[in-house]
Write a protein that holds these residues in place. Structure first.
Motif, PDB file in Angstrom:
ATOM      1  N   TYR A 162      -0.971  63.379 -68.689  1.00 56.95           N
ATOM      2  CA  TYR A 162      -1.190  63.347 -70.057  1.00 56.95           C
ATOM      3  C   TYR A 162      -0.463  62.901 -70.868  1.00 56.95           C
ATOM      4  O   TYR A 162      -0.644  62.313 -72.108  1.00 56.95           O
ATOM      5  CB  TYR A 162      -2.239  63.579 -70.454  1.00 56.95           C
ATOM      6  CG  TYR A 162      -3.712  63.882 -69.730  1.00 56.95           C
ATOM      7  CD1 TYR A 162      -4.277  63.138 -68.917  1.00 56.95           C
ATOM      8  CD2 TYR A 162      -3.868  65.311 -68.792  1.00 56.95           C
ATOM      9  CE1 TYR A 162      -5.098  63.333 -68.042  1.00 56.95           C
ATOM     10  CE2 TYR A 162      -4.420  65.590 -68.105  1.00 56.95           C
ATOM     11  CZ  TYR A 162      -5.459  64.639 -67.512  1.00 56.95           C
ATOM     12  OH  TYR A 162      -6.601  65.025 -66.478  1.00 56.95           O
ATOM     13  N   GLN A 163       0.634  62.381 -70.830  1.00 59.64           N
ATOM     14  CA  GLN A 163       1.443  62.325 -72.061  1.00 59.64           C
ATOM     15  C   GLN A 163       1.987  61.701 -72.424  1.00 59.64           C
ATOM     16  O   GLN A 163       1.663  61.554 -73.604  1.00 59.64           O
ATOM     17  CB  GLN A 163       3.172  62.603 -70.943  1.00 59.64           C
ATOM     18  CG  GLN A 163       4.874  62.820 -72.014  1.00 59.64           C
ATOM     19  CD  GLN A 163       5.366  62.560 -72.100  1.00 59.64           C
ATOM     20  OE1 GLN A 163       6.066  62.521 -70.843  1.00 59.64           O
ATOM     21  NE2 GLN A 163       6.523  62.610 -72.874  1.00 59.64           N
ATOM     22  N   VAL A 164       1.572  60.361 -72.099  1.00 59.51           N
ATOM     23  CA  VAL A 164       1.041  58.591 -72.149  1.00 59.51           C
ATOM     24  C   VAL A 164       0.046  59.018 -73.222  1.00 59.51           C
ATOM     25  O   VAL A 164       0.679  58.054 -74.356  1.00 59.51           O
ATOM     26  CB  VAL A 164       1.013  57.609 -71.310  1.00 59.51           C
ATOM     27  CG1 VAL A 164      -0.507  57.643 -71.419  1.00 59.51           C
ATOM     28  CG2 VAL A 164       1.504  56.293 -71.808  1.00 59.51           C
ATOM     29  N   GLY A 165      -0.459  59.810 -73.463  1.00 62.61           N
ATOM     30  CA  GLY A 165      -1.436  59.469 -74.737  1.00 62.61           C
ATOM     31  C   GLY A 165      -1.284  60.282 -75.605  1.00 62.61           C
ATOM     32  O   GLY A 165      -2.626  60.532 -76.703  1.00 62.61           O
ATOM     33  N   TRP A 166       0.053  61.367 -75.441  1.00 62.69           N
ATOM     34  CA  TRP A 166      -0.514  62.357 -76.318  1.00 62.69           C
ATOM     35  C   TRP A 166       0.050  61.898 -78.224  1.00 62.69           C
ATOM     36  O   TRP A 166      -0.322  63.111 -78.956  1.00 62.69           O
ATOM     37  CB  TRP A 166       0.571  62.985 -75.916  1.00 62.69           C
ATOM     38  CG  TRP A 166       0.819  64.738 -75.247  1.00 62.69           C
ATOM     39  CD1 TRP A 166      -0.540  64.645 -74.066  1.00 62.69           C
ATOM     40  CD2 TRP A 166       1.307  65.192 -74.227  1.00 62.69           C
ATOM     41  NE1 TRP A 166      -0.942  64.937 -73.365  1.00 62.69           N
ATOM     42  CE2 TRP A 166       0.232  65.429 -73.031  1.00 62.69           C
ATOM     43  CE3 TRP A 166       2.988  65.663 -74.446  1.00 62.69           C
ATOM     44  CZ2 TRP A 166       1.048  66.696 -72.346  1.00 62.69           C
ATOM     45  CZ3 TRP A 166       3.233  66.309 -73.375  1.00 62.69           C
ATOM     46  CH2 TRP A 166       2.615  67.006 -72.298  1.00 62.69           C
ATOM     47  N   ASN A 167       0.414  61.002 -78.104  1.00 68.90           N
ATOM     48  CA  ASN A 167       1.009  60.624 -79.955  1.00 68.90           C
ATOM     49  C   ASN A 167      -0.645  59.659 -80.186  1.00 68.90           C
ATOM     50  O   ASN A 167      -0.795  59.872 -81.302  1.00 68.90           O
ATOM     51  CB  ASN A 167       1.205  59.825 -79.941  1.00 68.90           C
ATOM     52  CG  ASN A 167       3.081  60.513 -79.803  1.00 68.90           C
ATOM     53  OD1 ASN A 167       3.140  61.597 -79.561  1.00 68.90           O
ATOM     54  ND2 ASN A 167       4.526  59.652 -79.090  1.00 68.90           N
ATOM     55  N   GLU A 168      -1.831  59.577 -79.250  1.00 67.22           N
ATOM     56  CA  GLU A 168      -2.840  58.920 -79.774  1.00 67.22           C
ATOM     57  C   GLU A 168      -3.535  59.846 -81.257  1.00 67.22           C
ATOM     58  O   GLU A 168      -2.912  61.458 -81.330  1.00 67.22           O
ATOM     59  CB  GLU A 168      -3.409  58.922 -79.060  1.00 67.22           C
ATOM     60  CG  GLU A 168      -5.128  58.303 -79.659  1.00 67.22           C
ATOM     61  CD  GLU A 168      -6.665  58.802 -78.232  1.00 67.22           C
ATOM     62  OE1 GLU A 168      -7.601  57.947 -78.725  1.00 67.22           O
ATOM     63  OE2 GLU A 168      -5.960  58.741 -77.059  1.00 67.22           O
ATOM     64  N   ASP A 169      -3.847  59.405 -82.363  1.00 67.38           N
ATOM     65  CA  ASP A 169      -4.369  59.420 -83.506  1.00 67.38           C
ATOM     66  C   ASP A 169      -5.801  58.838 -83.874  1.00 67.38           C
ATOM     67  O   ASP A 169      -6.041  57.678 -83.853  1.00 67.38           O
ATOM     68  CB  ASP A 169      -3.328  59.195 -84.028  1.00 67.38           C
ATOM     69  CG  ASP A 169      -3.916  59.806 -86.168  1.00 67.38           C
ATOM     70  OD1 ASP A 169      -4.774  60.176 -85.859  1.00 67.38           O
ATOM     71  OD2 ASP A 169      -3.167  59.648 -87.364  1.00 67.38           O
ATOM     72  N   ARG A 170      -7.005  59.698 -83.615  1.00 68.45           N
ATOM     73  CA  ARG A 170      -8.133  58.808 -84.339  1.00 68.45           C
ATOM     74  C   ARG A 170      -8.343  59.870 -85.143  1.00 68.45           C
ATOM     75  O   ARG A 170      -8.765  60.948 -84.963  1.00 68.45           O
ATOM     76  CB  ARG A 170      -8.924  59.763 -82.421  1.00 68.45           C
ATOM     77  CG  ARG A 170     -10.421  59.378 -82.758  1.00 68.45           C
ATOM     78  CD  ARG A 170     -10.848  60.367 -81.371  1.00 68.45           C
ATOM     79  NE  ARG A 170     -10.195  59.183 -80.466  1.00 68.45           N
ATOM     80  CZ  ARG A 170     -10.330  59.902 -78.758  1.00 68.45           C
ATOM     81  NH1 ARG A 170     -11.582  60.938 -78.762  1.00 68.45           N
ATOM     82  NH2 ARG A 170      -9.520  59.140 -77.972  1.00 68.45           N
ATOM     83  N   SER A 171      -8.915  58.875 -85.911  1.00 66.01           N
ATOM     84  CA  SER A 171     -10.453  59.500 -87.242  1.00 66.01           C
ATOM     85  C   SER A 171     -11.438  59.809 -86.921  1.00 66.01           C
ATOM     86  O   SER A 171     -11.774  59.797 -85.431  1.00 66.01           O
ATOM     87  CB  SER A 171      -9.522  58.229 -87.947  1.00 66.01           C
ATOM     88  OG  SER A 171      -8.504  57.816 -88.523  1.00 66.01           O
ATOM     89  N   VAL A 172     -11.864  61.577 -87.179  1.00 69.42           N
ATOM     90  CA  VAL A 172     -12.994  61.512 -87.164  1.00 69.42           C
ATOM     91  C   VAL A 172     -14.065  60.842 -87.142  1.00 69.42           C
ATOM     92  O   VAL A 172     -14.121  60.688 -88.944  1.00 69.42           O
ATOM     93  CB  VAL A 172     -13.108  62.696 -87.692  1.00 69.42           C
ATOM     94  CG1 VAL A 172     -14.405  63.589 -87.934  1.00 69.42           C
ATOM     95  CG2 VAL A 172     -12.244  64.304 -87.667  1.00 69.42           C
ATOM     96  N   THR A 173     -15.263  60.897 -86.606  1.00 69.98           N
ATOM     97  CA  THR A 173     -15.887  59.964 -86.732  1.00 69.98           C
ATOM     98  C   THR A 173     -17.885  60.452 -86.460  1.00 69.98           C
ATOM     99  O   THR A 173     -17.564  61.044 -86.214  1.00 69.98           O
ATOM    100  CB  THR A 173     -16.104  58.360 -86.275  1.00 69.98           C
ATOM    101  OG1 THR A 173     -16.411  58.723 -84.641  1.00 69.98           O
ATOM    102  CG2 THR A 173     -15.190  57.495 -86.150  1.00 69.98           C
ATOM    103  N   ASP A 174     -18.778  59.987 -87.261  1.00 73.30           N
ATOM    104  CA  ASP A 174     -19.662  60.391 -87.155  1.00 73.30           C
ATOM    105  C   ASP A 174     -20.308  60.571 -85.735  1.00 73.30           C
ATOM    106  O   ASP A 174     -19.899  59.241 -84.934  1.00 73.30           O
ATOM    107  CB  ASP A 174     -21.320  60.089 -87.700  1.00 73.30           C
ATOM    108  CG  ASP A 174     -20.553  60.737 -89.592  1.00 73.30           C
ATOM    109  OD1 ASP A 174     -20.146  61.676 -89.592  1.00 73.30           O
ATOM    110  OD2 ASP A 174     -20.924  59.471 -91.155  1.00 73.30           O
TER     111      ASP A 174
END
Length: 346
Positions: free
Chosen positions: A334-346
Motif C-alpha cells: 500500500y506504499q503508493v497511498g501512504w502520502n495521502e492527506d485527508r481532511s476530517v469530515t462529518d
C-alpha cells in the motif's frame, strides 16, 4: 515518461575524427539517441541546452511533503570501461530502476578509462585529474538551476544522487575533496541526497568517521550506502595489478567506526545464488553483477526515494546489527497511498 535520449558528461579527449579517446580532454555534454550503441562528438550539444534538457527530463510532479520535483542519479563508472560499456550500463541502470518504480533520470559521467586491465594505474591517475569536473561541471550546473542568480528565472528543486562503481567511488570522493578547496560551490546551500557505492575500489578505512579524505563528501550528503560482496575477486588482495592495496570497501564493507549517515549492505549471501548464465551483465560478473540485477535495482530505488528508513527497506535482512541484501521481496503493498492527506469530515 522516460526520456528517449541518454544524457552523459564526457571528459575524454577527442581525435580529429570526433572519436573519444582514453585520455583526459575538454568536457563534452552529450544527448545520445536511443538507437545508437556508442557515442561520439556528433552527439554533443551546448552546456545550456544539455542543462535544460536534463532538468526537464528529471522534473516531475512536486512531492507535497519534500517539495522536490524530480531526481537525477549521476552514474560514475569504474576503470576498464569503453564507450559502449558506459552507454550500456547507463541505460540498463535507467531501465532497471524504472522497472522498479523509480521515476528519476540516470546521467552518465564518463571519465577516461581504457578497455584494458593493464591500464589500471593510468586510469586511476586520469580519474584523479578529471574528478573535480563531476562537481564543477556536472552537479554545479544542476545546483545553479536550483539557485539562479537572476530572480526572474524560475528555479526547480531536484534531488541529486551519485552512484559510483569500482573506481567510480574513488572519482566521487576525489571530486568532493577537490571541490571543497575552491569554495565557491561549497558556499551554496545544496546537498546531495543519496550516494551509493558498488564494488567500491577505495580503502574501507578511508570511509571511517575521522577520514580527512571522506570528510568533504560526508559534509555534503544525507546518506552513503555501500554495497559490499565478499566474493568480489576483482577487489581481492591477490589481484596483482592492484599492487596489494589495503582491503576495499566493495569487498569487506565499511569500517566499524563510521558516521551515522553511512550504512553497509552486504550482498554476499544473495550473490551466491546468482547464475551468470541467467543474468544480464557486462564485464567481470563478480564485480559488476549489480547493474541489471532486479533485486539490487529495487533496493537502490527505495534508497534513492528515501521514503522508507534504511533499517526498514524490505529488500534487507538484519543479522546481529548488519544488513544483508534479500531476494524475493517487493515494495510494500500500500506504499503508493501512504502520502495521502485527508481532511476530517462529518
Amino acid at each position: 515518461m522516460p526520456s528517449k535520449h541518454t544524457f552523459l558528461i564526457c571528459t575524454r579527449d577527442i581525435d580529429e575524427n570526433g572519436v573519444f579517446l582514453d585520455e583526459p580532454g575538454n568536457t563534452t555534454y552529450l544527448k545520445v539517441p536511443a538507437e545508437k550503441r556508442e557515442y561520439s562528438s556528433r552527439d554533443a550539444i551546448s552546456k545550456e541546452r544539455w542543462t535544460r534538457a536534463v532538468v526537464a527530463a528529471a522534473d516531475g510532479e512536486e512531492d507535497e511533503i519534500t517539495g522536490s520535483t524530480g531526481d537525477i542519479l549521476f552514474f560514475v563508472h569504474g576503470y576498464n570501461n569503453d564507450i559502449k560499456t558506459v552507454l550500456w550500463r547507463t541505460r540498463v541502470l535507467q531501465d532497471s530502476l524504472a522497472a522498479q518504480g523509480w521515476n528519476g533520470l540516470v546521467v552518465g559521467f564518463d571519465w577516461p578509462s581504457a578497455n584494458s586491465t593493464l591500464n589500471y594505474l593510468e586510469d586511476r591517475y586520469d580519474a584523479s585529474r578529471v574528478s573535480h569536473r563531476l562537481v564543477e561541471e556536472g552537479l554545479q550546473i544542476v545546483v545553479d538551476a536550483q539557485f539562479p542568480v537572476d530572480p526572474k528565472v524560475s528555479s526547480c528543486t531536484i534531488n541529486l544522487h551519485l552512484l559510483g562503481h569500482s573506481t567510480g567511488a574513488y572519482v566521487i570522493m576525489e571530486a568532493f575533496a577537490n571541490a571543497s578547496k575552491k569554495g565557491e560551490l561549497f558556499r551554496k546551500p545544496w546537498r546531495i541526497a543519496q550516494v551509493a557505492f558498488i564494488g567500491a575500489d577505495v580503502s574501507s578505512e578511508a570511509l571511517n568517521f575521522n577520514s580527512d579524505w571522506a570528510a568533504p563528501m560526508y559534509e555534503r550528503i544525507f546518506r552513503l550506502t555501500n554495497y559490499s560482496n565478499k566474493f568480489d575477486k576483482v577487489l581481492g588482495v591477490s589481484n596483482m595489478k592492484r599492487l596489494g592495496t589495503s582491503p576495499r570497501a566493495g569487498r569487506i564493507g565499511l569500517p566499524l567506526e563510521i558516521p551515522a549517515k553511512a550504512v553497509n549492505v552486504d550482498c554476499s549471501e544473495y550473490f551466491k545464488t546468482k547464475d551468470p548464465a541467467q543474468s544480464k551483465f557486462t564485464g567481470t560478473f563478480n564485480h559488476s553483477w549489480h547493474i541489471g540485477d532486479p533485486v539490487f535495482a529495487l533496493d537502490l530505488a527505495l534508497t534513492l526515494e528515501g521514503d522508507i528508513d534504511r533499517e526498514a527497506i524490505p529488500t534487507r535482512r538484519h543479522d546481529q546489527g548488519n544488513l544483508h541484501l534479500l531476494a524475493g521481496q517487493s515494495r510494500p503493498e500500500y506504499q503508493v497511498g501512504w502520502n495521502e492527506d485527508r481532511s476530517v469530515t462529518d
